[in-house]
Design an enzyme around this catalytic site. Structure first.
Site: not given
Lengths: 415, 85
Positions: A190, A218, A249
């Site tokens: 990240s 991610h 996310k």
């Protein structure tokens, strides 16, 4: 004991110490839905301002997608606000099971166990599947939630230098006497935005008889040709054993997480993972929203493709302007500044230019690695990117850092 | 003897925690934790290494970031728990 003046003074002193060191995390109040353009009150009490958002994990621009919001509304009506319980007692609805099935299909796995967040998935997983006879062999830069999960587990801990396959191999050799071995890595890291070499990791896993676990928070939804994640990107979809990821996310951005893998692992989590057993169930509206997101992503790769195009454009624009970037292939594009104060000053100046970014510095990143982590979204339009590039260039010129490399920036501003 | 052990720990820290291309110097008083060379996560492997190497047990409550913050501090810590240095 009452909350005494002694306690009050202690906590006040701690907070003041954080402010004095410049590590106090000041909140900025967003007065609009999460999106490429947001209305922000900062500092507290200031006139709200419309700014372009370059630091959200809203990679696919789905956080406020009308179909996702509609699905969540419908679930509120049909399934209620919350389950008032944990899953195994009386908190599982049909849509939870449906999401587990759809998530397994999406990732190409046998089974899935939902958690209230990926943080909790990582906190629960390791202690459930590994014991003191086993080995966890982890990249040193894995996400904090994995570190917490590893610390809760009694298995023997080994870690290897970030993405160093030779060091990983040494650790696998050291761990050969253990009963089971698990290699543990983020899919996309990240802070740097780099992708773990899963093809090479899987080769080593085969050679030394180890399982492979990847946190793809991610990556899920947008990395790989159809957005399945880093295992698709590296063409190892049937060779990665366990994937943890988040719905918080790219996949809608609300909350929720999951462990996907062999059906026995998913079932072990349902039977024994403490965050699963003792945390309330994912809210129905979030489950329905997540199901809608998977439906959208399964129909078309348009959003993922637009994100890739935006990222390429953004990275090229910053490079042309003369910024020192961490190289990579993901929508996480770190602008390296090395000096913490410089990162904070530039982030503040960019805010005044209408660009919302955050400076990162120790202990969030290593000493001397301060940066502004920009994140690109499919929700960004070309005019957003161009406006932000112009602002970055203006502020970069102000500080005289355009065209400078690491040593030159450090020479100018120190560490 | 102590110098040899210091050298051994320094070599371990360099090999284990610094990148191959790093030119960072590690001396006996170099800050290991507060400089970021060894993060709190990696402290676990450093502790395991010391325990195996010196056949000692370092209690968790004594294995603090301060105790690991330099090779000199580490020497004091392992001496306290019976290592012959």
């Amino acid at each position: 004991m009452a909350y005494s003046s002694k306690a009050k003074d202690f906590y006040s002193g701690e907070l003041q110490g954080m402010k004095d060191k410049g590590i106090f995390k000041e909140e900025r109040y967003i007065q609009s839905p999460q999106a490429a353009s947001i209305k922000v009150e900062y500092p507290k009490g200031a006139e709200p301002k419309q700014v372009l958002n370059f630091c959200a994990n809203n990679y696919l621009g789905l956080s406020s997608h009308p179909d996702v919001v509609k699905a969540a509304h419908e679930a509120l009506d049909s399934r209620g606000y919350g389950l008032s319980s944990v899953r195994f007692i009386c908190g599982t609805q049909d849509i939870h099971n449906e999401l587990e099935i759809k998530m397994s299909e999406f990732l190409g796995m046998e089974g899935t166990c939902l958690f209230p967040s990926c943080m909790e998935a990582n906190a629960g997983l390791f202690d459930v599947v590994l014991t003191p006879e086993d080995a966890m062999i982890s990249d040193r830069l894995v996400h904090a939630s994995i570190v917490d999960g590893l610390k809760l587990c009694k298995a023997q801990m080994f870690n290897y230098k970030h993405n160093s396959m030779s060091h990983l191999e040494e650790k696998l050799q050291e761990a050969q006497s253990c009963r089971l071995r698990m290699i543990i890595t983020d899919g996309v890291f990240s802070m740097d935005g780099d992708i773990a070499p899963l093809d090479k990791i899987c080769d080593l896993a085969d050679k030394y008889d180890a399982m492979v676990m990847v946190d793809d928070s991610h990556a899920t939804g947008f990395i790989g040709k159809t957005g399945r994640g880093t295992h698709e990107y590296h063409n190892v979809m049937k060779r990665v054993d366990i994937i943890t990821t988040t719905f918080g996310k790219g996949l809608g951005g609300a909350t929720g997480g999951s462990v996907s893998g062999p059906k026995e692992i998913a079932e072990m989590c349902r039977q024994r993972a403490r965050p699963y057993l003792f945390s309330n169930t994912m809210p129905p509206a979030v489950v329905a929203g997540s199901l809608k997101v998977l439906e959208i992503l399964s129909k078309s790769t348009d959003r993922r493709d637009k994100l890739e195009k935006n990222t390429t454009y953004w990275r090229a624009g910053l490079t042309k302007a003369g910024f020192d970037l961490k190289q990579g292939d993901t929508p996480i594009v770190p602008v390296m500044l090395y000096n913490a104060k410089l990162a904070q000053d530039i982030a503040r100046d960019l805010y005044h230019e209408g660009i919302y970014v955050t400076g990162f510095f120790f202990p969030v990143v290593a000493q001397g690695q301060a940066r502004i982590r920009t994140q690109i979204s499919a929700g960004h339009e070309m005019e957003h990117l161009d406006k932000a590039l112009a602002a970055f260039t203006k502020i970069g010129q102000k500080y005289g850092i355009l065209g400078l490399k690491k040593d030159e920036i450090i020479a100018k501003y120190g560490l | 003897m102590s110098d040899e052990i210091k050298k051994m720990i320094i070599e371990y820290v360099k090999k284990e925690y610094l990148d191959e291309d790093s030119d960072q110097e590690v001396k006996e008083d170099t800050k290991l934790i507060s400089s970021g060379i060894v993060d709190s996560f990696s402290m676990v492997s450093l502790k395991t290494y010391l325990e195996k190497k010196f056949s000692i047990k370092l209690p968790d409550e004594d294995a603090t970031p301060e105790a690991f913050d330099s090779v000199n501090n580490i020497i004091e810590l392992i001496k306290k728990f019976g290592a012959k240095v």
